[in-house]
Write an enzyme that holds these catalytic residues in place. Structure first.
Site, PDB file in Angstrom:
ATOM      1  N   ARG A 105      20.413  20.817  23.404  1.00  0.00           N
ATOM      2  CA  ARG A 105      19.091  20.589  23.998  1.00  0.00           C
ATOM      3  C   ARG A 105      19.288  20.400  25.484  1.00  0.00           C
ATOM      4  NH1 ARG A 105      14.121  16.786  22.060  1.00  0.00           N
ATOM      5  NH2 ARG A 105      14.039  18.521  20.591  1.00  0.00           N
ATOM      6  N   HIS A 125      11.647  26.599  21.685  1.00  0.00           N
ATOM      7  CA  HIS A 125      11.991  25.580  20.680  1.00  0.00           C
ATOM      8  C   HIS A 125      11.995  26.289  19.312  1.00  0.00           C
ATOM      9  CE1 HIS A 125      12.789  21.793  19.033  1.00  0.00           C
ATOM     10  NE2 HIS A 125      11.685  21.132  19.293  1.00  0.00           N
ATOM     11  N   GLN A 142      11.819  24.421  15.887  1.00  0.00           N
ATOM     12  CA  GLN A 142      10.481  23.867  15.658  1.00  0.00           C
ATOM     13  C   GLN A 142       9.569  24.925  15.035  1.00  0.00           C
ATOM     14  OE1 GLN A 142       9.290  20.558  16.442  1.00  0.00           O
ATOM     15  NE2 GLN A 142       7.722  21.326  15.080  1.00  0.00           N
ATOM     16  N   ASP A 190       0.553  20.320  21.503  1.00  0.00           N
ATOM     17  CA  ASP A 190       1.777  19.658  21.961  1.00  0.00           C
ATOM     18  C   ASP A 190       1.408  18.901  23.245  1.00  0.00           C
ATOM     19  OD1 ASP A 190       4.430  18.930  22.478  1.00  0.00           O
ATOM     20  OD2 ASP A 190       4.991  20.886  23.283  1.00  0.00           O
ATOM     21  N   CYS A 195       4.052  19.108  17.029  1.00  0.00           N
ATOM     22  CA  CYS A 195       5.508  19.017  16.885  1.00  0.00           C
ATOM     23  C   CYS A 195       6.005  17.582  17.007  1.00  0.00           C
ATOM     24  CB  CYS A 195       6.192  19.917  17.901  1.00  0.00           C
ATOM     25  SG  CYS A 195       5.777  19.499  19.606  1.00  0.00           S
ATOM     26  N   ARG A 215      11.611  20.246   9.551  1.00  0.00           N
ATOM     27  CA  ARG A 215      12.703  20.463  10.515  1.00  0.00           C
ATOM     28  C   ARG A 215      14.049  20.365   9.792  1.00  0.00           C
ATOM     29  NH1 ARG A 215      11.912  19.526  15.854  1.00  0.00           N
ATOM     30  NH2 ARG A 215      13.968  20.518  15.958  1.00  0.00           N
TER      31      ARG A 215
HETATM   32  N1   CP Z   1       9.601  17.916  17.810  1.00  0.00           N
HETATM   33  C1   CP Z   1      10.795  17.540  18.349  1.00  0.00           C
HETATM   34  O1   CP Z   1      11.632  18.369  18.717  1.00  0.00           O
HETATM   35  O2   CP Z   1      10.970  16.203  18.418  1.00  0.00           O
HETATM   36  P1   CP Z   1      12.175  15.440  19.148  1.00  0.00           P
HETATM   37  O3   CP Z   1      11.991  15.637  20.622  1.00  0.00           O
HETATM   38  O4   CP Z   1      12.019  14.011  18.721  1.00  0.00           O
HETATM   39  O5   CP Z   1      13.471  16.045  18.683  1.00  0.00           O
HETATM   40  N1  NVA Z   2       7.077  20.628  24.850  1.00  0.00           N
HETATM   41  C1  NVA Z   2       7.727  19.376  24.513  1.00  0.00           C
HETATM   42  C2  NVA Z   2       8.255  19.421  23.122  1.00  0.00           C
HETATM   43  C3  NVA Z   2       8.918  18.161  22.657  1.00  0.00           C
HETATM   44  C4  NVA Z   2       9.436  18.278  21.257  1.00  0.00           C
HETATM   45  C5  NVA Z   2       8.852  19.109  25.509  1.00  0.00           C
HETATM   46  O1  NVA Z   2       9.575  20.063  25.856  1.00  0.00           O
HETATM   47  O2  NVA Z   2       9.004  17.975  25.955  1.00  0.00           O
END
Ligand code: CP
Ligand code: NVA
Length: 316
Positions: A107, A134, A137, A232, A272, A300
């Site tokens: 990430r 993502h 997701q 989101d 999400c 997930r």
């Molecule tokens: N939806 C999601 O990716 O959540 P986190 O940021 O908690 O991993």
């Molecule tokens: N769009 C959000 C998703 C978090 C799971 C971010 O990137 O912070």
């Protein structure tokens, strides 16, 4: 099933577009089989490394549990406790870690950094969220839609997924995976917050005319008749400085009961998570009877267990 997934064992999953249509469907079938307990792939002794440069609850925990259920282990390579945080080059980190672990879930901010890891690593690299995409997701999102409206990924074709909010990483992967599954995806966003043009073009190429991928600037037009309403956060991780400006720009874009009333009466509500009640989603919409957000979060785990089994090459 394994035949449709042949492109992936030992390979990276950096984008929703790294699988083709048959592969995406096969992965969702595998995830459903794992969720039901019918399929139990095993990866005993295998190790997944997690490099997370941004916060995470769902992704971090679901990858860890997924690996445990496969009989393997996870190592948390938090940049703060490894040399990653002190600037050791990706080229060195990726080559060293490839000597220890069997896959990496990463990430980070830039998709280019993720691609750099994938270039240097000799083990599969999975996108656990970047600023651009993502993909894990989106797999969970479409499994959740399938559970509400059908028995197989083939049943997704022709349904409409309406996403209202920022044209961000989550929206991008929804577009790409939706294109592969034949789902009409409507992104509703204020002017200036549309998804990336290159991603939209790529999604339309992947769709090859099977479904409509649209961007509209009116929330009601976005959700009308849709089978899923998704939103989101308005300010993603890394955009904290824009929080106030975005709150103003997105006024009138809250996914609430009024919008839900414009959708298909069977429509489900997705997010999400993490969510900000009273901003991008109302408390009534996220807690109401149509909400599937906790099934979505659970999924997930199942899709990532399936994905790990495939990239580790333990699916028959
Ligand atoms: N939806 C999601 O990716 O959540 P986190 O940021 O908690 O991993
Ligand atoms: N769009 C959000 C998703 C978090 C799971 C971010 O990137 O912070």
């Amino acid at each position: 099933m394994a035949q449709d997934l042949q492109a992936l064992p030992g390979r990276d999953y950096l984008s929703s577009a790294d699988l083709d249509a048959a592969g995406t469907s096969a992965l969702l079938r595998l995830a459903a089989g794992i969720k039901s307990g019918r399929l139990r792939p095993q990866a005993a002794g295998r190790v997944l490394g997690l490099i997370f440069r941004k916060a995470s609850t769902r992704t971090r925990v679901s990858f860890t549990v997924a690996m445990a259920r496969l009989g393997g282990q996870t190592i948390d390579l938090n940049p703060q406790v490894t040399q990653v945080g002190r600037g050791e080059p990706v080229a060195d980190t990726a080559r060293v870690l490839s000597r220890y672990v069997d896959a990496l879930a990463i990430r980070t901010f830039g998709q280019d950094e993720l691609a750099d890891y994938a270039h240097w690593a000799s083990v599969p690299v999975i996108n656990a969220l970047t600023d651009l995409e993502h993909p894990c997701q989106a797999l969970a999102d479409y499994l959740t839609l399938q559970e509400a409206f059908g028995a197989d990924p083939d049943d997704l074709a022709g349904l409409t997924m309406a996403y209202v909010g920022d044209g961000n990483n989550v929206a991008h992967s929804l577009l790409l995976a939706g294109a592969l599954l034949g789902v009409h995806v409507r992104i509703g966003c204020p002017e200036g917050f549309a998804p990336d043009g290159g991603v939209l073009e790529r999604a339309r190429t992947l769709a090859d005319g099977r479904c409509r991928l649209e961007v509209v600037h009116d929330p009601v037009a976005a959700v009308r008749g849709a089978q899923a309403l998704y939103t989101d956060v308005w300010a993603s991780m890394g955009q904290e400085d824009e929080q106030q400006q975005r709150l103003r720009a997105f006024e009138g874009w809250c996914l609430n009961e009024d919008l839900l009333a414009e959708a298909d009466p069977r429509a489900i509500v997705l997010h999400c998570l993490p969510a900000h009640r009273g901003e991008e989603i109302s408390a009534g919409a996220i807690e109401g009877a149509s909400s599937r957000v906790f099934d979505q979060a659970e999924n997930r785990l199942h899709v990532q267990q399936a994905l790990l089994a495939v990239v580790l090459g333990v699916v028959d």
